[in-house]
Design an enzyme around this catalytic site. Sequence first.
Site, PDB file in Angstrom:
ATOM      1  N   ARG A 111       0.788  -1.342  -0.005  1.00 58.53           N
ATOM      2  CA  ARG A 111       0.116   0.195   0.035  1.00 58.53           C
ATOM      3  C   ARG A 111       0.890   1.261  -0.084  1.00 58.53           C
ATOM      4  NH1 ARG A 111      -2.845  -3.947   2.480  1.00 58.53           N
ATOM      5  NH2 ARG A 111      -4.754  -3.967   1.868  1.00 58.53           N
ATOM      6  N   GLU A 153       4.828 -12.499   0.795  1.00 56.64           N
ATOM      7  CA  GLU A 153       5.306 -11.717   0.256  1.00 56.64           C
ATOM      8  C   GLU A 153       6.737 -11.203   0.534  1.00 56.64           C
ATOM      9  OE1 GLU A 153       1.820  -9.084  -0.729  1.00 56.64           O
ATOM     10  OE2 GLU A 153       0.772 -10.770   0.450  1.00 56.64           O
ATOM     11  N   HIS A 201      -0.929  -2.642  -4.540  1.00 57.65           N
ATOM     12  CA  HIS A 201      -0.261  -3.385  -5.628  1.00 57.65           C
ATOM     13  C   HIS A 201      -0.279  -2.759  -6.807  1.00 57.65           C
ATOM     14  CE1 HIS A 201      -0.011  -6.396  -2.388  1.00 57.65           C
ATOM     15  NE2 HIS A 201      -1.208  -6.991  -2.488  1.00 57.65           N
ATOM     16  N   HIS A 235       2.498 -13.009  -5.445  1.00 52.91           N
ATOM     17  CA  HIS A 235       1.567 -13.170  -4.623  1.00 52.91           C
ATOM     18  C   HIS A 235       0.785 -14.450  -4.627  1.00 52.91           C
ATOM     19  CE1 HIS A 235      -1.887 -11.462  -2.158  1.00 52.91           C
ATOM     20  NE2 HIS A 235      -1.474 -10.249  -2.492  1.00 52.91           N
ATOM     21  N   ASP A 280      -2.083  -9.689   8.420  1.00 53.60           N
ATOM     22  CA  ASP A 280      -2.052  -8.898   7.282  1.00 53.60           C
ATOM     23  C   ASP A 280      -0.913  -7.720   7.467  1.00 53.60           C
ATOM     24  OD1 ASP A 280      -2.294  -7.991   4.653  1.00 53.60           O
ATOM     25  OD2 ASP A 280      -4.180  -7.632   4.800  1.00 53.60           O
TER      26      ASP A 280
HETATM   27  C1  GLA Z   1      -2.222  -8.153   0.151  1.00 48.98           C
HETATM   28  C2  GLA Z   1      -2.853  -7.252   1.052  1.00 48.98           C
HETATM   29  C3  GLA Z   1      -4.154  -7.799   1.538  1.00 48.98           C
HETATM   30  C4  GLA Z   1      -5.242  -7.894   0.646  1.00 48.98           C
HETATM   31  C5  GLA Z   1      -4.564  -9.052  -0.406  1.00 48.98           C
HETATM   32  C6  GLA Z   1      -5.343  -9.124  -1.588  1.00 48.98           C
HETATM   33  O1  GLA Z   1      -1.273  -9.034   0.416  1.00 48.98           O
HETATM   34  O2  GLA Z   1      -1.776  -7.043   2.156  1.00 48.98           O
HETATM   35  O3  GLA Z   1      -4.800  -6.694   2.558  1.00 48.98           O
HETATM   36  O4  GLA Z   1      -5.588  -6.755  -0.056  1.00 48.98           O
HETATM   37  O5  GLA Z   1      -3.271  -8.531  -1.122  1.00 48.98           O
HETATM   38  O6  GLA Z   1      -6.641  -9.562  -1.286  1.00 48.98           O
END
Ligand code: GLA
Length: 381
Positions: free
Chosen positions: A110, A347, A135, A209, A281
């Site tokens: 982000r 990731e 992304h 991803h 996340d």
């Molecule tokens: C990333 C983000 C998550 C989500 C996924 C896709 O890894 O960190 O918050 O947006 O992609 O769903």
Amino acid sequence: MELNRRTVIAGATAAGIAAGAGGTAHAAGGSRPVKELFGSLTDGTKVHRWSLANGGTRLKVLSYGGIVQALEISDRRGRYANVSLGFDNLADYVSSSPYFGALVGRYGNRLDKGRFTLDGRTYQLSVNDGENTLHGGAQGFDKRVWDVEPFVKGTDVGLYLRYTSADGEMGFPGTLRTKVTYTLTRHGDWRIDYEATTDRATVVNLTSHVYWNLAGESSGTVYDHQLAIEASRFTPVDAGLIPTGELARVAGTPFDFRRAKSVGEDIRVPHQQVLYGQGLDHNWVLDKGITSRPEHIATLRDPSSGRTLRIATNEPGLQFYSGNFLDGTLTGSGGSVYRQGDGLCLETQHFPDSPNQPAFPSTVLRPGRTYRTSTVHSFDV
Ligand code: GLA
């Protein structure tokens, strides 16, 4: 979506993907990658699927998004499974993929309010995640058709994937020439080498991803997988999942994976950060920092099959996303509906929102320099 599938997409579907050990006819060792038609986009552009195999690992890659459509490895009894979530048709990738298996860029993760300032100039990017850019914006590298060239080099087999992102695409400055190399080694390791150059100063953060489920996609959640991450700190976020700038200690929090624990163990702890992510996340700050060569940072193991994934990278961060937004609206390549926690992403990357965080390692790329990062996935039982 039904309409899409019938009217828009021609070409092969992924018969054989979930077919298990007998489903794919790869010779042992490094055979030359094989190309087949996977579908066509609305403008007629053909999308191909490349199949490659080496050292017991089988990989299927789409020219669309550089997507890993399937990754098959065996368990301790020699039974193969596709351990990566995905679809069996192009239409679903185009219309509704949450980045399944994709190459992500030009800036993975982000960027606050889709904006950053570089050399005194502020750039407004494509905003596609609330008020933020996720992304790389609405049409990121995951939605581009890559130029794919197969290779066999010594005992390695692989693919070169190339994409040139125009100056101003999604709001980013600079023509970015990107080359990503997927290599399968004779040991069955899957290595990714990312390279990029630019003609104007820009920011770059490329990643992959893949959603892992080492018991096999369609087998249920990954909550009993054991995960270890070599990180003593993580980057806490606000409600929009933008880092606050703090590097917080994982000790005593649900974010402590320094010793292997199950993915689900702390996922229901009512910690503010878990609530923001609707699970995990977040970006883990890897103890090793930026290194010249890939170094080991994480191990994921499925106790039932014994399948084990080890990740090495030279990147300083790891976004661990526990598949929180999978909500039962997508049907996967094996024919099952994907629900929350049915796969997880690891990731390797620079930290989210680095261009707006002067204390984070820089993601700026200038003309004359080459962006280079590598990540190696090793499999074992
Ligand atoms: C990333 C983000 C998550 C989500 C996924 C896709 O890894 O960190 O918050 O947006 O992609 O769903």
